[in-house]
Write a protein that holds these residues in place. Structure first.
Motif, PDB file in Angstrom:
ATOM      1  N   VAL A 156       0.778  -1.142  -0.160  1.00  0.00           N
ATOM      2  CA  VAL A 156       0.062   0.061  -0.001  1.00  0.00           C
ATOM      3  C   VAL A 156       0.844   1.291   0.005  1.00  0.00           C
ATOM      4  CG1 VAL A 156      -1.856   1.519   1.166  1.00  0.00           C
ATOM      5  CG2 VAL A 156      -1.783  -1.143   1.117  1.00  0.00           C
ATOM      6  N   HIS A 157       1.805   1.291   0.772  1.00  0.00           N
ATOM      7  CA  HIS A 157       2.713   2.628   0.984  1.00  0.00           C
ATOM      8  C   HIS A 157       3.885   2.581   0.040  1.00  0.00           C
ATOM      9  CE1 HIS A 157       0.263   4.117   4.571  1.00  0.00           C
ATOM     10  NE2 HIS A 157       0.208   2.797   4.892  1.00  0.00           N
ATOM     11  N   ALA A 158       4.555   1.612   0.298  1.00  0.00           N
ATOM     12  CA  ALA A 158       5.805   1.908  -0.747  1.00  0.00           C
ATOM     13  C   ALA A 158       5.631   1.566  -2.202  1.00  0.00           C
ATOM     14  CB  ALA A 158       6.634   0.547  -0.243  1.00  0.00           C
ATOM     15  N   LEU A 159       4.731   0.727  -2.461  1.00  0.00           N
ATOM     16  CA  LEU A 159       4.398   0.559  -3.948  1.00  0.00           C
ATOM     17  C   LEU A 159       3.814   1.736  -4.503  1.00  0.00           C
ATOM     18  CD1 LEU A 159       4.123  -1.427  -6.363  1.00  0.00           C
ATOM     19  CD2 LEU A 159       2.287  -2.267  -5.844  1.00  0.00           C
ATOM     20  N   ARG A 160       2.876   2.192  -3.715  1.00  0.00           N
ATOM     21  CA  ARG A 160       1.911   3.422  -4.334  1.00  0.00           C
ATOM     22  C   ARG A 160       3.133   4.749  -4.386  1.00  0.00           C
ATOM     23  NH1 ARG A 160      -2.354   5.907  -0.258  1.00  0.00           N
ATOM     24  NH2 ARG A 160      -3.146   3.770  -0.827  1.00  0.00           N
ATOM     25  N   ASN A 161       4.197   4.660  -3.826  1.00  0.00           N
ATOM     26  CA  ASN A 161       5.014   5.788  -3.923  1.00  0.00           C
ATOM     27  C   ASN A 161       6.026   5.520  -4.981  1.00  0.00           C
ATOM     28  OD1 ASN A 161       4.771   8.203  -1.735  1.00  0.00           O
ATOM     29  ND2 ASN A 161       4.647   6.357  -0.545  1.00  0.00           N
ATOM     30  N   ILE A 162       6.266   4.226  -5.296  1.00  0.00           N
ATOM     31  CA  ILE A 162       7.253   4.273  -6.550  1.00  0.00           C
ATOM     32  C   ILE A 162       6.327   3.769  -7.973  1.00  0.00           C
ATOM     33  CG2 ILE A 162       8.727   2.683  -5.245  1.00  0.00           C
ATOM     34  CD1 ILE A 162       7.826   0.249  -6.522  1.00  0.00           C
ATOM     35  N   ALA A 163       4.958   3.996  -7.763  1.00  0.00           N
ATOM     36  CA  ALA A 163       4.234   3.768  -9.059  1.00  0.00           C
ATOM     37  C   ALA A 163       4.462   4.903  -9.947  1.00  0.00           C
ATOM     38  CB  ALA A 163       2.871   4.004  -8.668  1.00  0.00           C
ATOM     39  N   VAL A 164       4.651   6.202  -9.503  1.00  0.00           N
ATOM     40  CA  VAL A 164       5.083   7.397 -10.707  1.00  0.00           C
ATOM     41  C   VAL A 164       6.188   6.854 -11.465  1.00  0.00           C
ATOM     42  CG1 VAL A 164       5.660   9.748 -10.982  1.00  0.00           C
ATOM     43  CG2 VAL A 164       3.595   8.948  -9.393  1.00  0.00           C
ATOM     44  N   PRO A 165       7.512   6.841 -10.740  1.00  0.00           N
ATOM     45  CA  PRO A 165       8.728   6.426 -11.574  1.00  0.00           C
ATOM     46  C   PRO A 165       8.633   5.068 -12.198  1.00  0.00           C
ATOM     47  CG  PRO A 165       9.123   6.307  -9.346  1.00  0.00           C
ATOM     48  CD  PRO A 165       7.854   6.886  -9.367  1.00  0.00           C
ATOM     49  N   LEU A 166       7.884   4.126 -11.864  1.00  0.00           N
ATOM     50  CA  LEU A 166       7.650   3.087 -12.275  1.00  0.00           C
ATOM     51  C   LEU A 166       6.786   3.018 -13.842  1.00  0.00           C
ATOM     52  CD1 LEU A 166       8.585  -0.005 -11.885  1.00  0.00           C
ATOM     53  CD2 LEU A 166       6.252  -0.586 -10.834  1.00  0.00           C
ATOM     54  N   VAL A 167       5.876   3.823 -13.797  1.00  0.00           N
ATOM     55  CA  VAL A 167       5.129   4.042 -14.951  1.00  0.00           C
ATOM     56  C   VAL A 167       6.152   4.346 -16.247  1.00  0.00           C
ATOM     57  CG1 VAL A 167       3.424   5.478 -16.030  1.00  0.00           C
ATOM     58  CG2 VAL A 167       2.648   4.356 -14.047  1.00  0.00           C
ATOM     59  N   THR A 168       7.107   5.643 -15.506  1.00  0.00           N
ATOM     60  CA  THR A 168       8.108   6.231 -16.680  1.00  0.00           C
ATOM     61  C   THR A 168       8.668   4.884 -17.055  1.00  0.00           C
ATOM     62  OG1 THR A 168       7.857   8.157 -15.555  1.00  0.00           O
ATOM     63  CG2 THR A 168       9.693   7.903 -16.989  1.00  0.00           C
ATOM     64  N   VAL A 169       9.362   3.911 -16.172  1.00  0.00           N
ATOM     65  CA  VAL A 169      10.413   2.952 -16.529  1.00  0.00           C
ATOM     66  C   VAL A 169       9.621   2.104 -17.660  1.00  0.00           C
ATOM     67  CG1 VAL A 169      11.357   0.885 -15.701  1.00  0.00           C
ATOM     68  CG2 VAL A 169      11.617   3.250 -14.468  1.00  0.00           C
ATOM     69  N   ILE A 170       8.624   1.500 -17.344  1.00  0.00           N
ATOM     70  CA  ILE A 170       7.538   0.917 -18.142  1.00  0.00           C
ATOM     71  C   ILE A 170       7.402   1.318 -19.606  1.00  0.00           C
ATOM     72  CG2 ILE A 170       5.545  -0.455 -18.476  1.00  0.00           C
ATOM     73  CD1 ILE A 170       5.524  -0.703 -15.426  1.00  0.00           C
ATOM     74  N   ALA A 171       6.927   2.502 -19.574  1.00  0.00           N
ATOM     75  CA  ALA A 171       6.753   3.423 -21.019  1.00  0.00           C
ATOM     76  C   ALA A 171       8.067   3.277 -21.690  1.00  0.00           C
ATOM     77  CB  ALA A 171       6.279   4.575 -20.542  1.00  0.00           C
ATOM     78  N   LEU A 172       9.139   3.619 -21.037  1.00  0.00           N
ATOM     79  CA  LEU A 172      10.600   3.835 -21.762  1.00  0.00           C
ATOM     80  C   LEU A 172      10.936   2.170 -22.193  1.00  0.00           C
ATOM     81  CD1 LEU A 172      12.688   6.090 -19.619  1.00  0.00           C
ATOM     82  CD2 LEU A 172      11.418   6.574 -21.815  1.00  0.00           C
ATOM     83  N   SER A 173      10.559   1.314 -21.456  1.00  0.00           N
ATOM     84  CA  SER A 173      11.015  -0.143 -21.647  1.00  0.00           C
ATOM     85  C   SER A 173       9.981  -0.551 -22.943  1.00  0.00           C
ATOM     86  CB  SER A 173      10.720  -0.976 -20.827  1.00  0.00           C
ATOM     87  OG  SER A 173      10.745  -2.448 -21.036  1.00  0.00           O
ATOM     88  N   TYR A 174       8.719   0.177 -23.348  1.00  0.00           N
ATOM     89  CA  TYR A 174       8.197  -0.479 -24.196  1.00  0.00           C
ATOM     90  C   TYR A 174       8.557   0.376 -25.399  1.00  0.00           C
ATOM     91  CZ  TYR A 174       3.679  -0.677 -26.722  1.00  0.00           C
ATOM     92  OH  TYR A 174       2.575  -1.098 -27.687  1.00  0.00           O
ATOM     93  N   ALA A 175       8.882   1.607 -25.365  1.00  0.00           N
ATOM     94  CA  ALA A 175       9.309   2.436 -26.444  1.00  0.00           C
ATOM     95  C   ALA A 175      10.760   1.549 -26.991  1.00  0.00           C
ATOM     96  CB  ALA A 175       9.733   3.636 -26.139  1.00  0.00           C
ATOM     97  N   ARG A 176      11.705   1.013 -25.820  1.00  0.00           N
ATOM     98  CA  ARG A 176      12.708   0.416 -26.386  1.00  0.00           C
ATOM     99  C   ARG A 176      12.109  -0.784 -27.164  1.00  0.00           C
ATOM    100  NH1 ARG A 176      16.398   0.031 -21.242  1.00  0.00           N
ATOM    101  NH2 ARG A 176      17.766  -1.210 -22.652  1.00  0.00           N
ATOM    102  N   LEU A 177      11.444  -1.482 -26.700  1.00  0.00           N
ATOM    103  CA  LEU A 177      10.873  -3.029 -27.491  1.00  0.00           C
ATOM    104  C   LEU A 177      10.463  -2.682 -28.782  1.00  0.00           C
ATOM    105  CD1 LEU A 177       9.301  -4.834 -24.572  1.00  0.00           C
ATOM    106  CD2 LEU A 177      11.720  -5.067 -25.257  1.00  0.00           C
ATOM    107  N   LEU A 178       9.695  -1.356 -28.882  1.00  0.00           N
ATOM    108  CA  LEU A 178       9.411  -1.273 -30.185  1.00  0.00           C
ATOM    109  C   LEU A 178      10.465  -0.846 -31.280  1.00  0.00           C
ATOM    110  CD1 LEU A 178       6.115   0.977 -29.420  1.00  0.00           C
ATOM    111  CD2 LEU A 178       6.165  -1.041 -30.709  1.00  0.00           C
ATOM    112  N   GLU A 179      11.448  -0.120 -30.701  1.00  0.00           N
ATOM    113  CA  GLU A 179      12.377   0.174 -31.785  1.00  0.00           C
ATOM    114  C   GLU A 179      13.414  -0.789 -31.663  1.00  0.00           C
ATOM    115  OE1 GLU A 179      15.317   2.914 -28.729  1.00  0.00           O
ATOM    116  OE2 GLU A 179      14.597   3.512 -30.523  1.00  0.00           O
ATOM    117  N   GLY A 180      13.829  -1.727 -30.797  1.00  0.00           N
ATOM    118  CA  GLY A 180      14.829  -2.599 -30.806  1.00  0.00           C
ATOM    119  C   GLY A 180      14.464  -4.075 -30.920  1.00  0.00           C
ATOM    120  N   ALA A 181      13.440  -4.139 -31.668  1.00  0.00           N
ATOM    121  CA  ALA A 181      12.969  -5.414 -31.946  1.00  0.00           C
ATOM    122  C   ALA A 181      13.649  -6.049 -33.290  1.00  0.00           C
ATOM    123  CB  ALA A 181      11.585  -5.744 -31.991  1.00  0.00           C
TER     124      ALA A 181
END
Length: 336
Positions: free
Chosen positions: A253-278
Motif C-alpha cells: 500500500v505505502h511503498a508500492l504507491r510511492n514507486i508507481a510514478v517512476p515505475l510508469v516512466t520505466v515501463i513506458a521507456l521499456s515499451y518504447a525500447r522494445l518497439l525500436e529494438g526488435a
C-alpha cells in the motif's frame, strides 16, 4: 492562464522535438555512403538518365532547400517510394507496424508481470537468495545477445520439444482467413471468432515475445528493486512499522504507491525500447514487422524505406516519452 501556457509550452516542445528528429534523419540520409540515384537507375545507366533522376529527386537543389522539401513531405506522410516493394513507404509501414506493436506489447506485458514482483522480492529480501536470483537474471538479461537467445529458444522449444510454433507470424494454412481490422492477429482472430487462427498466432508470438520480454524483465526488475529499496529506507516506512502496521500493508500500500510514478516512466521507456529494438528478434524469428522491414531495406540500399522506418521508430520513442511525462504529471501532483 497557467494551464494554457503549459499546453502551449508542451506543444512547442513536441514540435521542436519532431523537427529535430526530421533533421537527424535527413542528415543521416545525406552522409551515408549510398547514392540514392544509383539505387534507382543502377550503376550502368547513361549519364543523362542519371542527371534526370537526380533532378527529379531534388538532389540538385541546395541542402537547405532539400531539407525544407523533406520536412514538407514528411509532415503530410509522404515517405517516398520503396525500391524493394515498389509501393509507397507509408503503406508498407502501416502494413508491418502492427506486427511489431503486437510483439512489443506482448513482451512488455511479460516484463511487467514478472519484472515488478521480482524487483519487489529483491528489495524485500535484500542480499538474500531471492535478491541474488533477481540480480543474476538481470545480469544475464543485460549480457546475453538477443539473437543467440532467440536461436537457442527456437532450437529447444520449437525444434526439440515442439512446444511452440516456428518462425513467422502465422502458419501458411491460416493465411488470409481473418480479415485485418486492427492488424494485430490475436485481436483480429478473436474478434472474428477464429480460435484455430488465434491459437496458431499465439503459438508463433509466444517465443519471440518471451525472448524480447526477458530483456524487459531484467530492466524493469532492476529499476523496481532500486525504487523499492529507496522507499523502504524512508522515515515514513519506519514509522508505519513502529506503529504495528503489517509488513504486507507497508509494502503493497505505502511503498508500492510511492514507486508507481517512476515505475510508469520505466515501463513506458521499456515499451518504447522494445518497439525500436526488435530488429534482431524479428530477423531471427522471421517476424514480418518494422524491424525486419528496416533490415531488408538496409541490405537493399532502399533509403526511402530506411529513413521512413527510422522516422516512425523515432516518433514512437518521442511520443512514448512525452506520454510518460504527461502520466508523471497526472499521477504526481507535485510535478504540475
Amino acid at each position: 492562464m497557467s494551464l494554457l501556457r503549459q499546453s502551449s509550452a508542451f506543444l512547442l516542445q513536441v514540435a521542436l522535438t519532431f523537427l529535430g528528429l526530421l533533421a537527424v534523419t535527413f542528415f543521416i540520409g545525406r552522409v551515408v555512403p549510398i547514392d540514392p540515384v544509383l539505387a534507382v537507375v543502377g550503376d550502368q545507366a547513361p549519364r543523362d538518365v542519371y542527371e534526370q533522376v537526380r533532378r527529379e529527386l531534388g538532389l540538385d537543389q541546395p541542402l537547405w532547400t532539400q531539407f525544407l522539401i523533406y520536412v514538407q513531405k514528411m509532415l503530410v506522410g509522404d515517405f517516398g517510394q520503396s525500391l524493394v516493394t515498389n509501393r509507397p513507404v507509408i503503406e508498407d509501414i502501416v502494413r508491418v507496424f502492427p506486427a511489431t506493436l503486437e510483439l512489443a506489447t506482448f513482451a512488455t506485458i511479460i516484463g511487467v508481470m514478472l519484472g515488478v514482483p521480482m524487483g519487489m522480492a529483491g528489495a524485500i529480501w535484500q542480499d538474500r537468495w531471492p535478491d541474488q536470483i533477481v540480480r543474476v537474471i538481470g545480469l544475464v538479461g543485460y549480457s546475453v545477445p538477443i539473437f543467440w537467445l532467440g536461436i537457442i529458444g527456437l532450437l529447444v522449444f520449437y525444434g526439440i520439444l515442439g512446444w511452440v510454433q516456428g518462425p513467422g507470424r502465422l502458419g501458411v494454412i491460416f493465411e488470409d482467413i481473418v480479415r485485418p481490422v486492427t492488424g494485430i492477429l490475436l485481436i483480429d482472430s478473436a474478434l472474428a471468432g477464429e480460435w484455430e487462427v488465434f491459437r496458431n498466432a499465439f503459438g508463433h508470438v509466444v517465443l519471440p515475445s518471451l525472448v524480447l520480454g526477458y530483456f524487459s524483465v531484467a530492466y524493469i526488475a532492476r529499476m523496481t528493486r532500486s525504487f523499492m529499496l529507496e522507499q523502504l529506507s524512508q522515515e515514513y516506512i519506519v514509522a508505519a512499522r513502529a506503529k504495528g502496521m503489517s509488513e504486507t500493508r507497508v509494502i503493497w500500500v505505502h511503498a508500492l504507491r510511492n514507486i508507481a510514478v517512476p515505475l510508469v516512466t520505466v515501463i513506458a521507456l521499456s515499451y518504447a525500447r522494445l518497439l525500436e529494438g526488435a530488429v534482431l528478434t524479428e530477423t531471427v524469428f522471421a517476424w514480418p514487422g518494422l524491424g525486419r522491414y528496416l533490415t531488408t531495406a538496409l541490405l537493399a540500399a532502399d533509403m526511402n524505406a530506411v529513413l521512413g522506418a527510422t522516422i516512425v521508430v523515432g516518433a514512437v520513442f518521442v511520443g512514448v516519452n512525452l506520454l510518460s511525462d504527461l502520466l508523471y504529471r497526472v499521477l504526481d501532483p507535485r510535478a504540475k
